[in-house]
Design an enzyme around this catalytic site. Sequence first.
Site, PDB file in Angstrom:
ATOM      1  CG  ASP A   1      -1.995   1.025   1.393  1.00 12.12           C
ATOM      2  OD1 ASP A   1      -2.416   1.543  -0.220  1.00 12.12           O
ATOM      3  OD2 ASP A   1      -2.418   1.132   2.218  1.00 12.12           O
TER       4      ASP A   1
ATOM      5  CG  ASN B   1       1.688   1.791  -5.414  1.00 12.38           C
ATOM      6  OD1 ASN B   1       2.871   1.160  -4.653  1.00 12.38           O
ATOM      7  ND2 ASN B   1       1.487   0.810  -5.988  1.00 12.38           N
TER       8      ASN B   1
ATOM      9  CD1 TRP C   1       6.741   6.649  -2.562  1.00 11.46           C
ATOM     10  CD2 TRP C   1       6.190   6.974  -4.812  1.00 11.46           C
ATOM     11  NE1 TRP C   1       8.633   6.893  -3.816  1.00 11.46           N
ATOM     12  CE2 TRP C   1       7.856   6.878  -5.044  1.00 11.46           C
ATOM     13  CE3 TRP C   1       6.189   7.020  -5.953  1.00 11.46           C
ATOM     14  CZ2 TRP C   1       8.938   7.275  -6.015  1.00 11.46           C
ATOM     15  CZ3 TRP C   1       6.997   7.177  -7.400  1.00 11.46           C
ATOM     16  CH2 TRP C   1       8.327   7.172  -7.412  1.00 11.46           C
TER      17      TRP C   1
ATOM     18  NE  ARG D   1      -4.161   6.860  -7.102  1.00  7.22           N
ATOM     19  CZ  ARG D   1      -4.593   6.410  -5.412  1.00  7.22           C
ATOM     20  NH1 ARG D   1      -3.914   7.579  -4.868  1.00  7.22           N
ATOM     21  NH2 ARG D   1      -4.260   4.631  -5.325  1.00  7.22           N
TER      22      ARG D   1
ATOM     23  CG  HIS E   1      -0.651   2.134  -9.379  1.00  7.70           C
ATOM     24  ND1 HIS E   1      -0.815   2.038  -8.445  1.00  7.70           N
ATOM     25  CD2 HIS E   1      -1.544   2.751  -9.472  1.00  7.70           C
ATOM     26  CE1 HIS E   1      -1.807   2.461  -7.645  1.00  7.70           C
ATOM     27  NE2 HIS E   1      -2.474   2.363  -8.351  1.00  7.70           N
TER      28      HIS E   1
ATOM     29  CD  GLU F   1     -13.737  -5.442  -0.956  1.00  4.36           C
ATOM     30  OE1 GLU F   1     -14.313  -6.418  -1.456  1.00  4.36           O
ATOM     31  OE2 GLU F   1     -12.676  -5.744  -0.766  1.00  4.36           O
TER      32      GLU F   1
ATOM     33  NE  ARG G   1      -7.486   1.763  -5.386  1.00  4.69           N
ATOM     34  CZ  ARG G   1      -7.094   1.989  -4.590  1.00  4.69           C
ATOM     35  NH1 ARG G   1      -5.668   2.620  -5.621  1.00  4.69           N
ATOM     36  NH2 ARG G   1      -6.033   2.049  -3.385  1.00  4.69           N
TER      37      ARG G   1
ATOM     38  CG  LEU H   1       9.616 -17.026  -3.463  1.00  3.04           C
ATOM     39  CD1 LEU H   1       9.895 -17.023  -2.658  1.00  3.04           C
ATOM     40  CD2 LEU H   1       9.595 -15.567  -4.638  1.00  3.04           C
TER      41      LEU H   1
ATOM     42  NE  ARG I   1      -2.909  -1.399   4.204  1.00  2.00           N
ATOM     43  CZ  ARG I   1      -3.559  -1.726   4.156  1.00  2.00           C
ATOM     44  NH1 ARG I   1      -4.933  -2.175   5.077  1.00  2.00           N
ATOM     45  NH2 ARG I   1      -4.870  -0.102   3.258  1.00  2.00           N
TER      46      ARG I   1
ATOM     47  NE  ARG J   1      -7.829   0.522   5.768  1.00  6.75           N
ATOM     48  CZ  ARG J   1      -7.980   2.325   5.406  1.00  6.75           C
ATOM     49  NH1 ARG J   1      -7.914   2.796   6.790  1.00  6.75           N
ATOM     50  NH2 ARG J   1      -7.854   2.890   5.187  1.00  6.75           N
TER      51      ARG J   1
ATOM     52  CD  GLU K   1       3.605 -13.452  16.135  1.00  4.05           C
ATOM     53  OE1 GLU K   1       3.831 -11.943  16.418  1.00  4.05           O
ATOM     54  OE2 GLU K   1       3.035 -14.011  16.396  1.00  4.05           O
TER      55      GLU K   1
END
Length: 252
Positions: A25, A27, A30, A38, A42, A72, A76, A136, A189, A195, A208
């Site tokens: 979160d 971007n 920033w 915006r 991204h 959600e 946008r 990975l 986050r 949240r 954690e």
Amino acid sequence: MSYPSSTLQIPDTTCVPRHVAIIMDGNGRWATQRYLPRVAGHAKGVEAVRAAVKACISRGVGYLTLFAFSSENWRRPADEVSMLMRLFAAALEREVDKMHANGIRLRVVGDLSRFDARLLQLIEQAENKTQSNDRLTLTICANYGGRWDLMQATNRMVAAHPETNEYTEAELAPYLAMAYAPEPDLFIRTGGEQRISNFLLWQLAYTELYFTETFWPDFDADALDAAIISYQQRERRFGRTSAQLVEIRKAS
Ligand code: IPE
Ligand code: IPE
Ligand code: MG
């Protein structure tokens, strides 16, 4: 193969988190701070993904899960949504061969039914190409929502066993979108909000949690190390007491 559930069985824990899940979160903020659109945030965020993948491989993290677009995020402005889709497609096109060469298995999870045919094709090709890699596992959550996941899993479970009228956790778990991965050990986050925003609701039961003010485009290997160090200082009790853990450590 499926991994044990943290609520049914106490999992083994390792010094380096086996599975790191990140809400990328910040971007937009920033970019705004730099008087940029915006979408520039991204684009920079995609570079931070590359750095995070590299750092996870070198630290020995086996699973990295990134929240790229939530169920959600369709709320946008349409032009931001379509730019995000274009960036996602471009990143897939550009990076898949490199990922494959680096032993990365790519998975994309979420409700893919709203994506256009070309993006779906790129996703399928990337998943197929990288499916046998095991250095990975990189999961991109796209049009993902924790509630969507629980509902699709429930619906598929009921359809497969219509005769049952009471189901168990263990029966539901294999239908969750990320049943192929252990539950996350560490959740990160970026961007300052504290949240979950409908991310992995089921799987975060005993994860954690780590929150940082750093915006996602600025999140680098040092920032990941800071999160891992914080994780290593936690006592993961899974419902037990501290004294019980001391006894277990003495016995081993
Ligand atoms: C996260 O950055 C990327 C996506 C949700 C796609 P944001 O775009 O939410 O950035 P902020 O929170 O507005 O700064
Ligand atoms: C969460 O970020 C989703 C992703 C990073 C993909 P948001 O920016 O959409 O979250 P809220 O709206 O601030 O909760
Ligand atoms: Mg945001």
